[in-house]
Design an enzyme around this catalytic site. Structure first.
Site, PDB file in Angstrom:
ATOM      1  N   PRO A  10     -47.302 -59.560   1.545  1.00 14.50           N
ATOM      2  CA  PRO A  10     -46.099 -60.198   0.988  1.00 14.50           C
ATOM      3  C   PRO A  10     -46.396 -60.953  -0.299  1.00 14.50           C
ATOM      4  O   PRO A  10     -47.418 -61.630  -0.413  1.00 14.50           O
ATOM      5  CB  PRO A  10     -45.682 -61.162   2.109  1.00 14.50           C
ATOM      6  N   CYS A  41     -49.139 -69.615   3.353  1.00 14.55           N
ATOM      7  CA  CYS A  41     -48.746 -69.903   1.973  1.00 14.55           C
ATOM      8  C   CYS A  41     -49.149 -71.325   1.587  1.00 14.55           C
ATOM      9  O   CYS A  41     -48.724 -72.289   2.222  1.00 14.55           O
ATOM     10  CB  CYS A  41     -47.238 -69.720   1.799  1.00 14.55           C
TER      11      CYS A  41
END
Length: 349
Positions: A39, A122
């Site tokens: 991603p 993240c």
């Protein structure tokens, strides 16, 4: 369900063979690592995913979607998620910090994807402050609760993954992995850096290897995959079940097909996909800038980045290169950059 996510009425049902855990098992039987495009915030949208499927990618992720916004905001659903019948196998990655938002989002989106990914890696400060992304690496109990809640409601109908980073103390990561395994996670992706490790520092393959050695579910290795040789190196060292590329595949979408640099045909195909499906100009420009990195000299690359709109960008490509369109002989097949004669002195070949 078609009223929840607009423009999805013509989609065919998802297939068992496209479920990520089944693809991983298939690759295990073929004695090869599963190849995964990870991603990328903003950049893993449908046109780019469609491009990747031309070049030996087994599984592709969506950009991270904020579950709470997706649930509450129809406009967010329209802008954040599009797919089509060729967009398989697809994992949607969710940024979420509570069970309620997760279950509501999964309820809405799971008929249109092949798997659900929980973002626990993240490192962006804004996300960490919201308690999502890498912040979850300090809350294994919550991650386990979220995984368990999805499995309790849908069981094997939904494939769920967690994408994590490592801790300074590998034993903390091992405890995290064991807890989410007990909760029912199908597989785990491990990025071999801590949330504070700079991307310029080498990925820690030793830690990924240790996690693979104790894991009961498939483990995907993530970090520093820029060539097909890196795939072999990472897989051979860690013995992981698959390898994920992110930054490497942004620059070279044909990485898993063995190309050392982005082939020209991929640029032609991306032009077709991005203009056919629709993509914001700045995203198109960024993708093309990444793909052209190292293919042309700096002066020409600066010109690309200085184009101010889609028309001027397309004109710039046509003025400098032989850019084929669908229907043209050889469309999408070229490898080297076809610089026009009047710009040949600027080729970086």
């Amino acid at each position: 369900m078609s009223n929840i996510i607009p423009n999805m009425r013509d989609l065919k049902p998802r297939r068992e063979e496209d479920k990520p855990i089944n693809i991983i098992k298939k690759c295990q039987m073929e004695n090869r690592p599963v190849l995964i495009a990870g991603p990328m915030v903003r950049y893993s949208k449908l046109p780019f995913r469609q491009l990747l499927r031309n070049y030996n990618v087994d599984i592709v992720y969506s950009p991270m979607i904020l579950a709470r916004e997706f649930v509450r905001n129809k406009q967010a659903r329209i802008s954040d998620f599009t797919t089509n019948n060729d967009d398989r196998s697809l994992i949607v990655q969710l940024g979420v910090n509570n069970v309620t938002d997760l279950l509501r989002c999964v309820e809405m989106i799971h008929p249109y994807v092949d798997g659900i990914g929980l973002n626990c890696g993240c490192p962006i400060k804004e996300q960490v402050r919201e308690g999502i992304g890498a912040a979850l690496m300090n809350n294994k109990e919550l991650v386990s609760q979220m995984v368990f809640a999805v499995k309790e409601k849908w069981g094997d109908k939904i494939c769920i993954e967690t994408k994590i980073r490592v801790h300074d103390d590998i034993n903390e990561t091992i405890e995290f992995v064991k807890m989410v395994e007990d909760a029912g996670v199908d597989f785990i992706t491990v990025h071999g850096r801590t949330k504070n490790t700079r991307s310029s520092q080498p990925v820690n393959l030793d830690k990924i290897k240790k996690i693979k050695e104790i894991a009961r579910v498939p483990i995907i290795a993530n970090g520093d995959c820029f060539t097909i040789d890196d795939v072999s190196k990472i897989q051979n060292f860690t013995n992981c079940d698959g390898v994920m590329a992110v930054r490497g595949i942004l620059n070279n979408p044909a990485l898993f097909a063995g190309y050392e640099k982005c082939p020209w045909g991929a640029i032609e195909k991306f032009w077709d996909y991005s203009t056919s499906y629709g993509l914001q100009f700045k995203l198109i420009q960024h993708h093309l800038s990444c793909m052209m990195e190292g293919l042309i000299k700096r002066k020409l690359h600066i010109e690309l980045n200085e184009c101010s709109d889609l028309i001027s960008l397309l004109e710039w490509f046509d003025n400098n290169f032989e850019l084929k369109r669908p229907g043209d002989k050889g469309f999408g097949l070229g490898v080297s950059v076809p610089i026009r004669e009047n710009r040949s002195n600027l080729a970086n070949l």
